[in-house]
Design a protein around this motif. Structure first.
Motif, PDB file in Angstrom:
ATOM      1  N   ARG A 125       1.739  21.418   1.333  1.00 26.97           N
ATOM      2  CA  ARG A 125       1.982  21.987   2.381  1.00 26.97           C
ATOM      3  C   ARG A 125       1.020  23.025   2.885  1.00 26.97           C
ATOM      4  N   ALA A 126       0.531  23.877   2.086  1.00 26.33           N
ATOM      5  CA  ALA A 126      -0.291  25.079   2.596  1.00 26.33           C
ATOM      6  C   ALA A 126      -1.706  24.425   3.081  1.00 26.33           C
ATOM      7  N   TYR A 127      -2.164  23.231   2.436  1.00 31.43           N
ATOM      8  CA  TYR A 127      -3.323  22.409   2.750  1.00 31.43           C
ATOM      9  C   TYR A 127      -3.246  21.851   4.220  1.00 31.43           C
ATOM     10  N   ASP A 128      -2.080  21.053   4.401  1.00 34.65           N
ATOM     11  CA  ASP A 128      -1.770  20.360   5.360  1.00 34.65           C
ATOM     12  C   ASP A 128      -1.788  21.560   6.465  1.00 34.65           C
ATOM     13  N   LYS A 129      -1.141  22.589   6.380  1.00 34.89           N
ATOM     14  CA  LYS A 129      -1.038  23.676   7.627  1.00 34.89           C
ATOM     15  C   LYS A 129      -2.594  24.077   8.010  1.00 34.89           C
TER      16      LYS A 129
ATOM     17  N   GLY B 128      -3.193   5.568  -2.907  1.00 33.50           N
ATOM     18  CA  GLY B 128      -4.241   6.185  -2.707  1.00 33.50           C
ATOM     19  C   GLY B 128      -3.646   7.592  -2.029  1.00 33.50           C
ATOM     20  N   ASP B 129      -4.576   8.412  -1.774  1.00 35.83           N
ATOM     21  CA  ASP B 129      -4.450   9.733  -1.077  1.00 35.83           C
ATOM     22  C   ASP B 129      -5.380   9.872   0.077  1.00 35.83           C
ATOM     23  N   ILE B 130      -5.156   9.955   1.359  1.00 38.21           N
ATOM     24  CA  ILE B 130      -6.250   9.645   2.324  1.00 38.21           C
ATOM     25  C   ILE B 130      -6.703  11.125   2.438  1.00 38.21           C
ATOM     26  N   THR B 131      -6.202  12.318   1.863  1.00 38.76           N
ATOM     27  CA  THR B 131      -6.644  13.560   2.058  1.00 38.76           C
ATOM     28  C   THR B 131      -7.695  13.902   0.961  1.00 38.76           C
ATOM     29  N   GLN B 132      -7.624  12.917   0.063  1.00 40.87           N
ATOM     30  CA  GLN B 132      -8.854  13.317  -0.924  1.00 40.87           C
ATOM     31  C   GLN B 132      -9.766  11.983  -1.128  1.00 40.87           C
ATOM     32  N   ILE B 133     -10.871  11.877  -0.149  1.00 37.29           N
ATOM     33  CA  ILE B 133     -11.825  11.079  -0.110  1.00 37.29           C
ATOM     34  C   ILE B 133     -12.994  11.500  -0.423  1.00 37.29           C
TER      35      ILE B 133
ATOM     36  N   MET C 121       0.775  -1.290  -0.038  1.00 39.01           N
ATOM     37  CA  MET C 121      -0.022   0.054  -0.068  1.00 39.01           C
ATOM     38  C   MET C 121       0.840   1.299   0.102  1.00 39.01           C
ATOM     39  N   GLY C 122       0.611   2.075  -0.785  1.00 38.79           N
ATOM     40  CA  GLY C 122       1.335   3.475  -1.162  1.00 38.79           C
ATOM     41  C   GLY C 122       0.460   4.425  -1.044  1.00 38.79           C
ATOM     42  N   VAL C 123       0.717   5.058   0.042  1.00 36.27           N
ATOM     43  CA  VAL C 123      -0.239   6.102   0.313  1.00 36.27           C
ATOM     44  C   VAL C 123       0.676   7.627   0.490  1.00 36.27           C
ATOM     45  N   GLY C 124      -0.234   8.638   0.085  1.00 36.09           N
ATOM     46  CA  GLY C 124       0.671  10.076  -0.086  1.00 36.09           C
ATOM     47  C   GLY C 124       0.067  10.916  -1.272  1.00 36.09           C
ATOM     48  N   PRO C 125       0.299  12.062  -1.322  1.00 39.31           N
ATOM     49  CA  PRO C 125      -0.168  12.993  -1.884  1.00 39.31           C
ATOM     50  C   PRO C 125      -0.138  13.049  -3.171  1.00 39.31           C
ATOM     51  N   ALA C 126      -0.627  13.711  -4.055  1.00 40.13           N
ATOM     52  CA  ALA C 126      -0.650  13.806  -5.596  1.00 40.13           C
ATOM     53  C   ALA C 126       0.840  14.116  -5.908  1.00 40.13           C
TER      54      ALA C 126
ATOM     55  N   THR D 189       5.557  11.767   1.332  1.00 40.54           N
ATOM     56  CA  THR D 189       5.396  13.177   1.911  1.00 40.54           C
ATOM     57  C   THR D 189       5.381  14.053   0.834  1.00 40.54           C
ATOM     58  N   ASP D 190       5.161  15.433   0.993  1.00 37.29           N
ATOM     59  CA  ASP D 190       5.537  16.380   0.125  1.00 37.29           C
ATOM     60  C   ASP D 190       6.680  16.443  -0.514  1.00 37.29           C
ATOM     61  N   ARG D 191       7.935  15.844   0.211  1.00 35.56           N
ATOM     62  CA  ARG D 191       9.189  15.994  -0.342  1.00 35.56           C
ATOM     63  C   ARG D 191       9.398  14.922  -1.592  1.00 35.56           C
TER      64      ARG D 191
END
Length: 319
Positions: A308-312, A259-264, A129-134, A293-295
């Motif tokens: 990063r802006a949305y995470d903050k 998947g990206d768990i911030t975009q459900i 399972m690979g999870v992270g942002p776009a 991560t964003d990196r």
């Protein structure tokens, strides 16, 4: 303090310095040093700690240039972060071999340490399972690994699937039959395969059934033997759908779930099957999970800044 770095060739120097000295200017701003190019040397002067960091950065850029790797704004920013974390040695390992070669001749390989870990986990486990942002390469690298396994005859078919969850639009309003309606949801998977195999080869394997791209609902009731199976956008599965997918696993098969768990986009605040599975399946041998991560973002630097802006903002809302 001043330190001199010898450059192996004019071509390497040009790549390191960047167009109109763009890389030089970024390094000077990053470390508050002065960087001058004289003949085959680069001279770096400033405070001792800053010079040492700038030297490591320039040496890393020299290595990239000598390996004919592209140096751009994103890769330079990643080097900055690796210098701060003292992870440059790990970064060098990213260039050791590639996964496959695209139709345009580009070698597909890890660009970040997070991506390298992901590739290694896919190689060594049955379910990953690979999870992270776009923009972190989750889907693209998974497809590359699938194509590599397929061409090496490690599996006899590739199956790509994703849930057709309505995110703002209604499927019923889209034109065409069911396949036409779900194709837009599967387009990123088609695009990755076109890039790796070419349209002609892709269409030939689609006709033979050795490559299948279909909505998740089409997986029900099947046993998937001798296949490399990718479930994309898994954050939009329910618990029941996710369990159904996992239990399709057959002999000599491998599954990669992204998947990206911030975009459900699930309706009625239903719980994501991916989020649920990350807790339930943790620690089972043969199942591995990794978080980007964003990196690890390898798209335009603004994508990383947006994440990063949305995470903050989310952290502020939660607090």
């Amino acid at each position: 303090m001043e330190q001199i770095i010898g450059i192996s060739s004019p071509e390497t120097a040009a790549a390191v310095l960047g167009h109109l000295d763009a890389n030089v200017n970024r390094i000077q701003r990053q470390y508050d040093v002065t960087l001058l190019s004289r003949g085959s040397d680069i001279r770096i002067s400033g405070e001792e700690d800053a010079v040492k960091k700038a030297v490591r950065c320039v040496e890393a850029l020299c290595g990239m240039a000598e390996r004919d790797e592209e140096i751009n704004e994103q890769s330079l920013g990643y080097i900055f972060s690796m210098v701060e974390e003292d992870h440059l040695e790990e970064m060098v390992k990213l260039t050791e071999g590639g996964i496959c070669v695209t139709m345009s001749g580009k070698v597909v390989k890890a660009k970040t340490i997070g991506q390298k870990k992901y590739i290694d986990l896919i190689r060594d486990n049955t379910i990953v399972m690979g999870v992270g942002p776009a923009g972190t390469g989750k889907t693209y690298l998974a497809v590359a690994m699938a194509v590599k396994a397929f061409k090496a005859h490690e599996v006899s078919r590739i199956i790509l699937t994703r849930p057709a969850v309505e995110a703002g639009e209604k499927l019923g309003f889209l034109p065409g039959d069911l396949q036409n309606k779900v194709d837009p949801y599967l387009r990123p998977l088609y695009d990755a395969l076109f890039d790796m195999m070419g349209a002609e080869s892709f269409n030939k394997h689609m006709e033979k059934g050795t490559i299948e791209v279909a909505p998740l609902a089409y997986m029900r009731g099947r046993t998937l033997d001798d296949a490399f199976i990718i479930l994309d956008e898994a954050q939009n599965t329910t618990r029941e759908q996710f369990k159904m997918f996992l239990t399709r696993l057959g002999f000599n098969s491998k599954m990669v779930i992204t998947g990206d768990i911030t975009q459900i986009d699930l309706p009625d605040r239903r719980k994501s099957g991916l989020v649920d599975a990350m807790k339930i399946l943790h620690g089972i041998e043969g199942i591995a999970m990794t978080k980007f991560t964003d990196r690890d973002v390898v798209r335009h630097k603004l994508v990383r800044d947006i994440i990063r802006a949305y995470d903050k903002a989310q952290n502020r809302d939660e607090n």
